[in-house]
Design a protein around this motif. Structure first.
Motif, short mmCIF file in Angstrom:
data_model
loop_
_atom_site.label_atom_id
_atom_site.label_comp_id
_atom_site.label_asym_id
_atom_site.label_seq_id
_atom_site.Cartn_x
_atom_site.Cartn_y
_atom_site.Cartn_z
N UNK A 182 -26.60 41.47 -69.38
CA UNK A 182 -26.78 40.82 -70.92
C UNK A 182 -25.60 39.92 -70.76
N UNK A 183 -25.91 38.80 -71.00
CA UNK A 183 -24.81 37.86 -71.41
C UNK A 183 -24.87 37.32 -72.90
N UNK A 184 -23.85 37.19 -73.65
CA UNK A 184 -23.69 36.93 -75.03
C UNK A 184 -22.84 35.90 -75.05
N UNK A 185 -23.42 34.82 -75.83
CA UNK A 185 -22.59 33.68 -76.08
C UNK A 185 -22.86 33.22 -77.35
N UNK A 186 -22.13 33.23 -78.55
CA UNK A 186 -22.56 32.96 -79.72
C UNK A 186 -23.76 33.81 -80.41
N UNK A 187 -24.68 32.96 -80.95
CA UNK A 187 -25.94 33.66 -81.15
C UNK A 187 -26.77 33.81 -80.20
N UNK A 188 -26.59 33.43 -78.87
CA UNK A 188 -27.50 33.42 -77.68
C UNK A 188 -27.20 34.69 -76.87
N UNK A 189 -28.24 35.31 -76.83
CA UNK A 189 -28.21 36.74 -75.98
C UNK A 189 -29.17 36.41 -74.83
N UNK A 190 -28.97 36.67 -73.45
CA UNK A 190 -29.71 36.42 -72.34
C UNK A 190 -29.65 37.82 -71.69
N UNK A 191 -30.97 38.03 -71.39
CA UNK A 191 -31.17 39.26 -70.49
C UNK A 191 -31.73 39.02 -69.15
N UNK A 192 -31.19 39.54 -68.18
CA UNK A 192 -31.84 39.45 -66.89
C UNK A 192 -32.69 40.97 -66.75
N UNK A 193 -33.87 40.81 -66.65
CA UNK A 193 -34.93 41.95 -66.58
C UNK A 193 -35.64 42.02 -65.42
N UNK A 194 -36.49 43.28 -65.14
CA UNK A 194 -37.55 43.23 -63.99
C UNK A 194 -38.51 42.57 -64.53
N UNK A 195 -38.73 43.13 -65.77
CA UNK A 195 -40.42 42.62 -66.06
C UNK A 195 -40.39 42.30 -67.67
N UNK A 196 -40.20 41.16 -67.96
CA UNK A 196 -39.95 40.63 -69.35
C UNK A 196 -41.14 41.08 -70.32
N UNK A 197 -42.24 40.97 -70.05
CA UNK A 197 -43.22 41.37 -70.77
C UNK A 197 -43.21 42.99 -71.36
#
Lengths: 255, 332
Positions: B259-274
Motif C-alpha cells: 500500500x502506498x499513500x500520498x495525500x488523498x491517493x492510495x495505491x494498492x498492489x494486489x494479486x487480483x484486483x476484481x
C-alpha cells in the motif's frame, strides 16, 4: 503407395490444365521464336543447300528440331514456377500434405509436358502452313506426342533440380539460358551430328535432346524408324535419372 | 490424455553456427488453442517447420499426437494441416480450383469432394467469390482461402504461421471468428505463431513466449500477467491521508501486497484486483472513509514480454516488410 502416386501425379497435371485454361499467353509468346526458325531461318539456309539432309527439304528437317527446342525451353523454364512456389509458401504446404514427395516432383515435372503438347500443336500448325510435309500416320503422330510429353518431364526435372540450388529467379534465369542453348546447338536439331567437330559429336551422343529430336523426326518427317528403340531407351534412362535426382534434392529446396 | 504436441529439448542449428532453437521443451493438450508469441527471428517458424515435418531438429525430439516428426513423418502428415506465413495458394486459378486440387492431393473421395469444398467455402465466407481467380482476391480473402485449404481434411491439429499478418483489424477478426467456429465444431487443436499480443491474449488458451530460440515463459494470459507482479488498484479518497492504525489493518487484508499513500491517493498492489476491490470498499465503508474514485490497472502481455525477454516486441517494421513480400508474390 501406387495409388498415392497417381493421385498426386494426376492432381499436378490437372492443375496445369486449369492454369492453361485461364491463361495461355506464355504458350503463344513462346511460339514466336520457333516460328521465326521455321519461316525465316529454314528457307534461307535451305536455299543454299549447304547441309546434307538426304532427300528431305531443310525446313522439314529442322521442324522436329525447332519443335523440341521450343518444348524443351518451356520445360526448362518451368523450374521458374517452382522457384516462385518456393518463394511463396506453396511448396512448403505441398510438402506437409500426405502426398509422397517424389510424386509431387514427378507430377510437377510432367505437368510441363502439358504445356509442351500445346506448343507442339501450334508449331505443327505453323509448319503445315509453311508447307512442311508430315508423315500421315496417326499412330506415329500419337507416339511422337507421347515422347514429347514424357521427355518434357525429364527436362523439367533438370530445372527443378536447378531450382533447388538456385533459389532466386534471377540466378535461375541465367542458368536456364546457359543450359538450353548448348543443348540445342550441340544436338541434331539443326544439322546432322556427322557435320559437327569430333568433340561436339561426343557431346551430342550424351545430349538427351538429340535422342528426342531423332525419335520425333523419324516418326513425323522421315519415317525411318531404325533408331527409334535406341532413342526411347535413352530418353527413359534420362528421365529416370533426372526424376531420381530431382526427388532426392527436392527437400533442399525449402531449406 | 494424449498430448497434441510434445517437444523435448529441441535444438536447431542452421549453417553450423546459428542456433535458431536452443533447447525448447513444450507440451500442448489436445483440443486447445496454443499461441507461440515472440518477435521476428525468435524461432517461431523454425519450431513450426519441425513440427510439420519439413525439417528435422539438430537434436532433441518432437512428437505430434505421440508420433515422432522425423521417424514417423508420413504418419504425422496425415493428421495435420498447415498454413505457412507466405502465401500458399495458386493465384492463376480460381479459389474453387485451389480447393479442388488440394482435395485431390489429400485423397478426399470423389463423391464427398463437392460437399466438403462447399462446406469450407461457406464456413470461410468465400462462397460468392469461389469462381473468381485468386489474383483478384483481397489479402483477407486469400488468407481465408488458405485456411479453407487446410480445413479440407478436418485435421487433428492445425498449424498456423502468423495467420493474420498483413491483414486489417476487421479481416483479422473475421479470420479468427471462422477459426473458432471450426474448432468448436471439430475439436481441432490449433497451434499458431504470432507477434500480435492481443491475438495471443484473446484467442489462445495457452501462451508460450519465445525469444532467441528459448521459451522464456508459458501459461494462460492471466497467469502470465499475474506473474509480472500483480495489478494496481488506485483509490482517490475525499480526505487527506490515512491513520497509521487504518493503514496497518489494510495491510493485513489477504491479497494485498503493498500500500502506498500520498495525500488523498492510495495505491494498492494486489494479486487480483476484481477479487480484492469489494473487500477494500467494505473496509472503507466500515471506517466511514468516503471513496471518490477507483481505477484498476492491469499488466499487459507487453509487460510480460518485457519482463521475460528484456525487450518489447517490435511490430511495425516487420509488418510492412511481410505485407510487401506478400504483395510481391501476388504480382509474381
Amino acid at each position: 503407395m501406387l495409388k498415392d502416386f497417381f493421385r498426386t501425379f494426376s492432381s499436378m497435371i490437372e492443375l496445369e490444365f486449369r492454369r492453361l485454361k485461364h491463361d495461355r499467353t506464355e504458350i503463344y509468346s513462346r511460339a514466336v521464336q520457333p516460328i521465326l526458325w521455321l519461316a525465316v531461318y529454314g528457307p534461307i539456309m535451305g536455299s543454299i543447300r549447304a547441309i546434307p539432309t538426304g532427300n528431305i527439304p531443310y525446313t522439314d528437317f529442322i521442324t522436329p528440331g525447332v519443335l523440341i527446342q521450343s518444348t524443351t525451353f518451356i520445360s526448362i523454364f518451368y523450374g521458374l514456377t517452382i522457384v516462385w512456389e518456393r518463394e511463396s509458401g506453396i511448396l512448403k504446404k505441398l510438402l506437409v500434405t500426405p502426398a509422397p514427395r517424389y510424386a509431387t516432383v514427378i507430377g510437377r515435372a510432367m505437368a510441363s509436358g502439358i504445356r509442351a503438347i500445346f506448343q507442339t500443336f501450334i508449331i505443327i500448325l505453323v509448319a503445315l502452313i509453311i508447307g512442311v510435309k508430315f508423315i500421315l500416320n496417326p499412330f506415329y503422330f500419337v507416339l511422337a506426342l507421347v515422347i514429347i510429353f514424357f521427355s518434357s518431364g525429364g527436362f523439367a526435372a533438370i530445372s527443378i533440380l536447378v531450382a533447388s540450388f538456385m533459389k532466386t529467379r534471377e540466378r535461375f534465369m541465367g542458368i536456364g539460358q546457359a543450359l538450353t542453348m548448348p543443348l540445342f546447338f550441340a544436338s541434331n536439331a539443326l544439322y546432322p551430328v556427322t557435320m559437327m567437330p569430333k568433340a561436339l559429336q561426343y557431346f551430342a551422343t550424351i545430349n538427351p535432346m538429340s535422342y528426342v529430336v531423332d525419335a520425333v523426326r523419324s516418326l513425323i518427317i522421315s519415317g525411318d524408324l531404325t533408331n527409334l528403340w535406341l532413342d526411347i531407351v535413352a530418353i527413359a534412362i534420362f528421365n529416370i535419372i533426372m526424376f531420381t535426382l530431382a526427388s532426392v534434392n527436392f527437400k533442399k529446396i525449402i531449406e | 490424455m494424449e498430448k497434441a504436441v510434445d517437444v523435448r529439448d529441441v535444438v536447431k542449428i542452421f549453417n553450423k553456427n546459428f542456433r535458431a532453437l536452443d533447447g525448447v521443451s513444450l507440451e500442448i493438450e489436445s483440443g486447445s488453442i496454443f499461441a507461440l508469441l515472440g518477435p521476428n527471428g525468435a524461432g517461431k517458424t523454425t519450431l513450426m517447420r519441425i513440427l510439420t515435418t519439413q525439417i528435422g531438429p539438430s537434436s532433441g525430439h518432437a512428437y505430434v499426437f505421440g508420433l515422432d516428426t522425423v521417424k514417423e513423418g508420413s504418419q504425422v502428415r496425415k493428421l495435420i494441416s498447415y498454413v505457412p506465413q507466405e502465401m500458399s495458394v495458386w493465384t492463376d486459378i480460381s479459389g474453387y480450383e485451389n480447393l479442388l486440387i488440394y482435395s485431390k492431393i489429400y485423397g478426399i473421395p470423389k463423391e464427398e469432394r463437392n460437399n466438403i469444398i462447399n462446406g469450407v467455402l461457406e464456413s470461410m465466407g468465400l462462397h460468392d467469390v469461389s469462381n473468381r481467380l485468386v489474383k483478384t482476391y483481397s489479402g483477407g480473402m486469400i488468407r481465408r482461402l488458405e485456411i479453407a485449404c487446410a480445413l479440407l481434411v478436418r485435421p487433428k491439429i492445425l498449424f498456423l504461421d502468423e495467420p493474420t499478418i498483413g491483414l486489417d483489424p476487421s479481416a483479422r477478426k473475421v479470420v479468427w471468428e471462422k477459426l473458432k467456429m471450426f474448432k468448436k465444431d471439430y475439436g481441432t487443436t490449433i497451434f499458431f505463431n504470432t507477434h500480435y499480443m492481443d491475438e495471443a491474449e484473446i484467442y489462445s488458451d495457452l501462451i508460450a513466449i519465445i525469444n532467441r530460440g528459448k521459451i522464456v515463459t508459458i501459461g494462460t494470459s492471466e497467469e502470465l500477467k499475474h506473474s509480472v507482479g500483480g495489478e494496481i488498484l488506485h483509490f482517490i479518497l475525499s480526505e487527506n491521508g490515512l491513520h497509521e492504525d487504518v493503514l496497518r489493518e489494510l495491510e493485513g487484508i489477504e491479497g494485498i501486497k503493498d500500500v502506498v499513500v500520498s495525500n488523498s491517493d492510495v495505491t494498492f498492489v494486489v494479486n487480483d484486483a476484481e477479487m480484492i476491490l469489494p473487500h477494500i470498499m467494505t473496509f472503507f465503508n466500515k471506517k466511514n472513509i468516503f471513496v471518490r474514485r477507483v481505477s484498476i490497472t492491469k499488466p499487459t502481455l507487453d509487460d510480460v514480454f518485457l519482463k521475460y525477454a528484456g525487450t518489447r516486441i517490435d511490430v511495425s517494421g516487420r509488418l510492412s516488410e511481410v505485407t510487401h513480400v506478400r504483395r510481391m508474390i501476388r504480382r509474381g
